[in-house]
Design a protein around this motif. Structure first.
Motif, PDB file in Angstrom:
ATOM      1  N   LEU A   1       4.604   2.812   0.572  1.00 24.20           N
ATOM      2  CA  LEU A   1       4.569   1.406   0.169  1.00 24.20           C
ATOM      3  C   LEU A   1       5.295   0.536   1.205  1.00 24.20           C
ATOM      4  N   ILE A   2       6.469   0.991   1.618  1.00 21.49           N
ATOM      5  CA  ILE A   2       7.278   0.202   2.551  1.00 21.49           C
ATOM      6  C   ILE A   2       6.557   0.038   3.881  1.00 21.49           C
TER       7      ILE A   2
ATOM      8  N   LYS B   1       2.275  -5.782   6.599  1.00 15.44           N
ATOM      9  CA  LYS B   1       1.660  -7.048   6.184  1.00 15.44           C
ATOM     10  C   LYS B   1       2.602  -8.234   6.316  1.00 15.44           C
ATOM     11  N   GLY B   2       3.784  -8.010   6.875  1.00 14.43           N
ATOM     12  CA  GLY B   2       4.677  -9.135   7.158  1.00 14.43           C
ATOM     13  C   GLY B   2       5.730  -9.398   6.098  1.00 14.43           C
ATOM     14  N   TYR B   3       5.913  -8.483   5.156  1.00 16.71           N
ATOM     15  CA  TYR B   3       6.977  -8.658   4.149  1.00 16.71           C
ATOM     16  C   TYR B   3       8.284  -8.060   4.669  1.00 16.71           C
ATOM     17  N   LYS B   4       9.391  -8.605   4.132  1.00 17.68           N
ATOM     18  CA  LYS B   4      10.701  -8.117   4.544  1.00 17.68           C
ATOM     19  C   LYS B   4      11.298  -7.271   3.412  1.00 17.68           C
TER      20      LYS B   4
ATOM     21  N   ILE C   1      -1.165   3.021  -4.426  1.00 13.93           N
ATOM     22  CA  ILE C   1      -0.248   2.332  -3.501  1.00 13.93           C
ATOM     23  C   ILE C   1      -1.064   1.595  -2.431  1.00 13.93           C
ATOM     24  N   GLU C   2      -2.073   2.257  -1.911  1.00 13.38           N
ATOM     25  CA  GLU C   2      -2.913   1.603  -0.891  1.00 13.38           C
ATOM     26  C   GLU C   2      -3.578   0.352  -1.444  1.00 13.38           C
ATOM     27  N   ARG C   3      -4.101   0.471  -2.676  1.00 12.89           N
ATOM     28  CA  ARG C   3      -4.755  -0.696  -3.303  1.00 12.89           C
ATOM     29  C   ARG C   3      -3.761  -1.839  -3.469  1.00 12.89           C
ATOM     30  N   LEU C   4      -2.542  -1.498  -3.904  1.00 14.62           N
ATOM     31  CA  LEU C   4      -1.529  -2.532  -4.086  1.00 14.62           C
ATOM     32  C   LEU C   4      -1.276  -3.266  -2.767  1.00 14.62           C
ATOM     33  N   VAL C   5      -1.091  -2.502  -1.715  1.00 15.28           N
ATOM     34  CA  VAL C   5      -0.815  -3.123  -0.408  1.00 15.28           C
ATOM     35  C   VAL C   5      -1.997  -4.005   0.013  1.00 15.28           C
ATOM     36  N   GLU C   6      -3.198  -3.498  -0.163  1.00 12.64           N
ATOM     37  CA  GLU C   6      -4.392  -4.299   0.195  1.00 12.64           C
ATOM     38  C   GLU C   6      -4.444  -5.608  -0.578  1.00 12.64           C
TER      39      GLU C   6
END
Ligand SMILES: Cc1ncc(COP(=O)(O)O)c(C=O)c1O
Length: 388
Positions: free
Chosen positions: A310-311, A317-320, A378-383
């Motif tokens: 996830l991290i 994707k540019g999140y901190k 997890i992949e779907r969440l990130v997408e």
């Protein structure tokens, strides 16, 4: 991935939530696994059909204390069944210390209210000094309360108790409990742990970590229902700890109702005052048995794998990411922020448009997967997260 885990990952029969939601808020309240819901349904059906007559529910409560004890390396007589974490911590705050004005209680910044208000209550009541060890942001931008600061505050004169969550709900920081427990034991300071954000996901050993008191609700990483919790009190402290409430169950002759004898039980059962949340606690027993069958080591490895993945995805994707991850500081909680997007809007859209449950806590997005979540989820969440 080890075998027992494989049986459960993505298994809709065992985790019916998988058919409906990509659910990532186990740090909030978990969905019930099928075996847990079945155990609760059975007690309800038995009660509907025959009240208590055809089972041994109150004797069987011992199995729940034993299962809880097994999770934390305690013994059954050191466990009391309670309704929630706050009840356990309040019991410690009110019953473990004869407070004098100027005595100190030490907690970490950012604790959940269940581990704040029981101590704040002592400030007005007894003139206790509540010391909150501040959070810092380190070079990588992660937020945490440093071990050295906790140790420094704990070591100051008049400290009577240190009370910490093993994992902090709003950062995901896992505290290194053993050195704090060691210092406390050496100095005669009590050490209390709120384990609700860790137990079921991460190992905890009250003996190795020299923990005196622990409180834990069932509804998060333990995969049990709400309203069923337990506390641990180290054997040597039981008789020095005043119960929060007393009733029929607190005393040695608890079935001799009219033969009043106010002699408290010598084990932690003295902290159980009366009738229990039978449905909830038998649900919690089924949940702890499920976790025990898989093994906490395998569960924590799987959670590490999912949260690492996830991290990697959210950073790309540019999140901190604010949750500490180095050494043993990682947990099942991952908090991150967007430099531009509104976090509440993201969480709302996830729920409404994607049947994906994540939350906002203290202004951060918080994702907390459990072992049965799939890599694809997890992949779907990130997408689905908006990019930058
Ligand atoms: C660290 C921590 N402690 C306790 C709780 C819950 O407290 P209680 O069981 O008293 O409702 C939570 C829930 O979010 C939590 O994050």
């Amino acid at each position: 991935m080890s075998d027992p885990i494989e049986r459960y990952v993505g298994n809709v029969e065992e985790f019916p939530i998988l058919a409906n939601w990509d659910f990532f808020n186990h740090a909030g309240a978990s969905p019930l696994p099928r075996v847990v819901a079945d155990a609760m349904r059975k007690i309800i059906q038995d009660t509907e059909r025959a009240s208590y007559v055809e089972d041994h529910r109150y004797t069987d409560l011992g199995q729940i204390r034993a299962a809880a004890a097994g999770l934390i390396n305690a013994s059954e007589g050191e466990i009391a069944l309670l309704k929630n974490t706050a009840e356990g911590i309040s019991l410690v705050a009110r019953g473990a210390v004869e407070w004098k004005p100027g005595d100190r209680a030490v907690i970490a910044a950012g604790e959940y209210p269940a581990n704040v208000y029981p101590w704040m209550d002592l400030v007005g009541r007894h003139g206790v000094e509540l010391v909150t060890v501040p959070e810092v942001t380190d070079a990588e931008g992660t937020r945490q309360v440093p071990l050295e600061s906790i140790v420094r505050e704990a070591g100051k004169p008049r400290t009577r108790i240190v009370s910490l969550s093993q994992v902090e709900y709003a950062t995901g920081q896992r505290h290194d409990l053993a050195p704090i427990g060691k210092l406390c034991r050496e100095r005669g300071i009590l050490f209390c742990v709120d384990a609700i954000q860790s137990l079921g996901a991460l190992p905890l050993d009250v003996k190795a970590m020299q923990i005196d008191y622990l409180a834990c609700g069932g509804q998060k990483w333990l995969l049990g229902p709400e309203g069923a919790a337990f506390c641990y009190c180290r054997r040597e402290l039981i008789e020095h700890t005043q119960p929060l409430d007393v009733g029929a169950s607190s005393v040695i002759n608890h079935l001799a109702y009219g033969d009043y004898d106010y002699t408290l039980k010598s084990d932690a059962l003295r902290f159980e005052s009366g009738s229990q949340n039978i449905v909830g606690h038998f649900g919690l027993l089924a949940a702890m048995r499920l976790l025990h069958g898989i093994g906490v080591d395998a569960i924590s490895r799987r959670i590490k794998h999912l949260t690492d993945r996830l991290i990697e995805g959210v950073r790309a994707k540019g999140y901190k990411v604010l949750s500490p991850r180095g050494g043993e500081r990682w947990s099942g909680i991952v908090c991150f922020t967007s430099p531009t997007h509104d976090h509440n809007a993201i969480a709302r859209a996830m729920r409404k448009d994607h049947r994906t449950e994540i939350v906002v806590r203290e202004g951060r997005l918080r994702v907390s997967p459990h072992f049965y979540n799939t890599d694809q989820q997890i992949e779907r969440l990130v997408e689905r997260l908006p990019g930058h």
